[in-house]
Write a protein that holds these residues in place. Sequence first.
Motif, PDB file in Angstrom:
ATOM      1  N   LYS A 250      -2.975   7.788   1.396  1.00 42.86           N
ATOM      2  CA  LYS A 250      -2.048   6.875   0.724  1.00 42.86           C
ATOM      3  C   LYS A 250      -0.796   7.566   0.207  1.00 42.86           C
ATOM      4  O   LYS A 250       0.181   6.908  -0.133  1.00 42.86           O
ATOM      5  N   PHE A 251      -0.795   8.876   0.161  1.00 41.39           N
ATOM      6  CA  PHE A 251       0.383   9.630  -0.270  1.00 41.39           C
ATOM      7  C   PHE A 251       0.814  10.595   0.829  1.00 41.39           C
ATOM      8  O   PHE A 251      -0.005  11.070   1.618  1.00 41.39           O
TER       9      PHE A 251
ATOM     10  N   ALA B 125      -0.479   2.705  -9.535  1.00 39.14           N
ATOM     11  CA  ALA B 125      -1.270   1.655  -8.872  1.00 39.14           C
ATOM     12  C   ALA B 125      -1.752   2.124  -7.502  1.00 39.14           C
ATOM     13  O   ALA B 125      -2.895   1.858  -7.105  1.00 39.14           O
ATOM     14  N   VAL B 126      -0.884   2.831  -6.779  1.00 38.81           N
ATOM     15  CA  VAL B 126      -1.291   3.378  -5.474  1.00 38.81           C
ATOM     16  C   VAL B 126      -2.382   4.433  -5.678  1.00 38.81           C
ATOM     17  O   VAL B 126      -3.374   4.477  -4.943  1.00 38.81           O
ATOM     18  N   ALA B 127      -2.224   5.264  -6.696  1.00 42.08           N
ATOM     19  CA  ALA B 127      -3.216   6.321  -6.979  1.00 42.08           C
ATOM     20  C   ALA B 127      -4.582   5.727  -7.299  1.00 42.08           C
ATOM     21  O   ALA B 127      -5.624   6.313  -6.971  1.00 42.08           O
ATOM     22  N   ALA B 128      -4.598   4.530  -7.925  1.00 42.95           N
ATOM     23  CA  ALA B 128      -5.867   3.906  -8.315  1.00 42.95           C
ATOM     24  C   ALA B 128      -6.586   3.238  -7.143  1.00 42.95           C
ATOM     25  O   ALA B 128      -7.741   2.821  -7.263  1.00 42.95           O
TER      26      ALA B 128
ATOM     27  N   VAL C 188      -0.983  -1.508  -1.253  1.00 39.96           N
ATOM     28  CA  VAL C 188      -0.599  -1.688  -2.658  1.00 39.96           C
ATOM     29  C   VAL C 188       0.916  -1.502  -2.814  1.00 39.96           C
ATOM     30  O   VAL C 188       1.599  -2.292  -3.474  1.00 39.96           O
ATOM     31  N   TRP C 189       1.442  -0.452  -2.190  1.00 36.47           N
ATOM     32  CA  TRP C 189       2.888  -0.195  -2.214  1.00 36.47           C
ATOM     33  C   TRP C 189       3.661  -1.406  -1.701  1.00 36.47           C
ATOM     34  O   TRP C 189       4.619  -1.881  -2.329  1.00 36.47           O
ATOM     35  N   LEU C 190       3.223  -1.937  -0.546  1.00 37.34           N
ATOM     36  CA  LEU C 190       3.916  -3.081   0.056  1.00 37.34           C
ATOM     37  C   LEU C 190       3.817  -4.320  -0.837  1.00 37.34           C
ATOM     38  O   LEU C 190       4.785  -5.075  -0.972  1.00 37.34           O
TER      39      LEU C 190
END
Length: 532
Positions: free
Chosen positions: A138-139, A127-130, A158-160
Amino acid sequence: MNAINTKKHRQSRLFRMSFLLGALFCAFLTMTEKAFSEVPTGVFCLLGAGGGTGDDSLIYSDPDVDGIGMRQMWADLEPAEGVYDWSYLDNVIARAAAAGKPVLLRIGTGGGDIALGGACPTWVMDAVAAEPLPASQKFYTFDHNGRSVTIAVFWDPVWLAKKTDMITALGARYSSNPAVKIVGASFANAISEDWNVPHTPPAVTAWFAAGYTTQKMLDAGATIINATMAAFPNQYVTLAVAGNGPNLDPDPDYVARNAVLNARASWPGRLIVQKESLATFIPSAPGTGTAWELLWNSRPDVAGELLHWCYGDTTYQVNGGVPIDPSLALTNSVNKGVAYQMKYIEIYLTDVLNLLAATHYAHQQLFIPSPTPTPSQTPTPTTTPTATATATPTATVTPTSTATPTPTPTATPTPTPTPTPTPTSTATPTATATPTPTPTATATPTATPTATPTPTVTPTATPTPTSTPISQCTVPNFIGARLNQAQSIWSNAGFTTRVTTVGPMGHQITSQSLPAGYGGSCTTTTITLTAR
């Protein structure tokens, strides 16, 4: 004249109303602090992720175990988005409740994708990758003990969002369960649930390239802590703290210190601050000028966790790599924690099972059946100045009455330990020896003069009786478990050796060199596990 009287009456009414509102607010704060004035105390047995349901169930009847520290990986709890497997948590919480032991609940979220050895579900990383952002924003990738680890940046939206959804679901299931007393929160946890923000020079460069700012970290912290407090209104929330090194923030402890102050201002009387690196070699209390000073300044609601297990550790991590008797290593570490006035200390399962005398000593030093209520008045915030600089809640710094209890009235329970920090090694063994073995009481009827029990030199004698009950251990079934859980499963079965693993760490185990049910020596049996 009437107009003047009316005006006076209006002013008087306004004054009474503002006074009443102020009194109600103070009463609310006092009630909140009173309701949460008794932080659980004593020895919490720290289970491996997924542990606590097999042969180690004897910990539930151990009088020296005052609470259960349980852990599960997020990927195992929520294997698909919104699909939860509650079976493990339900099992352990029910066992602890039946034994009357409080539970400290943690969900492991650090270390990256479960398929690569972390605790995070693959669907979250996907989901984070998208997300429509460059990967570099983001990474974050870093080296951990020779292994490359990729995590979502701590502040990624998204992670949060996915993490707070999980916390909310967790609270909906367990917040009304009286056995669950404490819940762990973490937001700066690159590897496990411990505070870990890589800060080597290359790591710092990579953080800034990913968009790191101190404020982003504080905002991420507030998001996670607030979500946990809201999801668990009846529980304490514990936050493990540490430093971020000298080059990321205004000072190494800046983020941790202000996260604590802001949380305590917003949620008075509910945050426990703990260090998860308790060892023999940590700075003696109060730790002035070190990373441990924050713990001292966060009293009275502070706690700790052993850096590593002592029993069977041939690397002697708890003693800085220097060989030491495991009982003495545990006892000396406990003495350090007691000097910091820790309410509870999490001790690894293998130590609880094998170092009976040292565990009993820890229980005696820490367990307070009826804790003296912490005075909720006397707002003298020790560290307030620093907080103001940081975050919005700082305006409310008055409620930092939680930090207030710093006037060490809690020192009352601590008289026992206070002397211990300095003469740790000497005082500890002797003190431990006499109180620990409850058998001394049994020996008394025989004849008090029989000094035979007393000379049982605690360090040496402790391992001997302990090891007998578990000299033979039974090989567990590993098939279907993930390779990165292997050591935890092996240790939970009572074995003290290291497992040999072959294959990708997040994959399922397909074969084991010893069959399940095989009996072997707990201290010498070895096993090889293969995953594909």
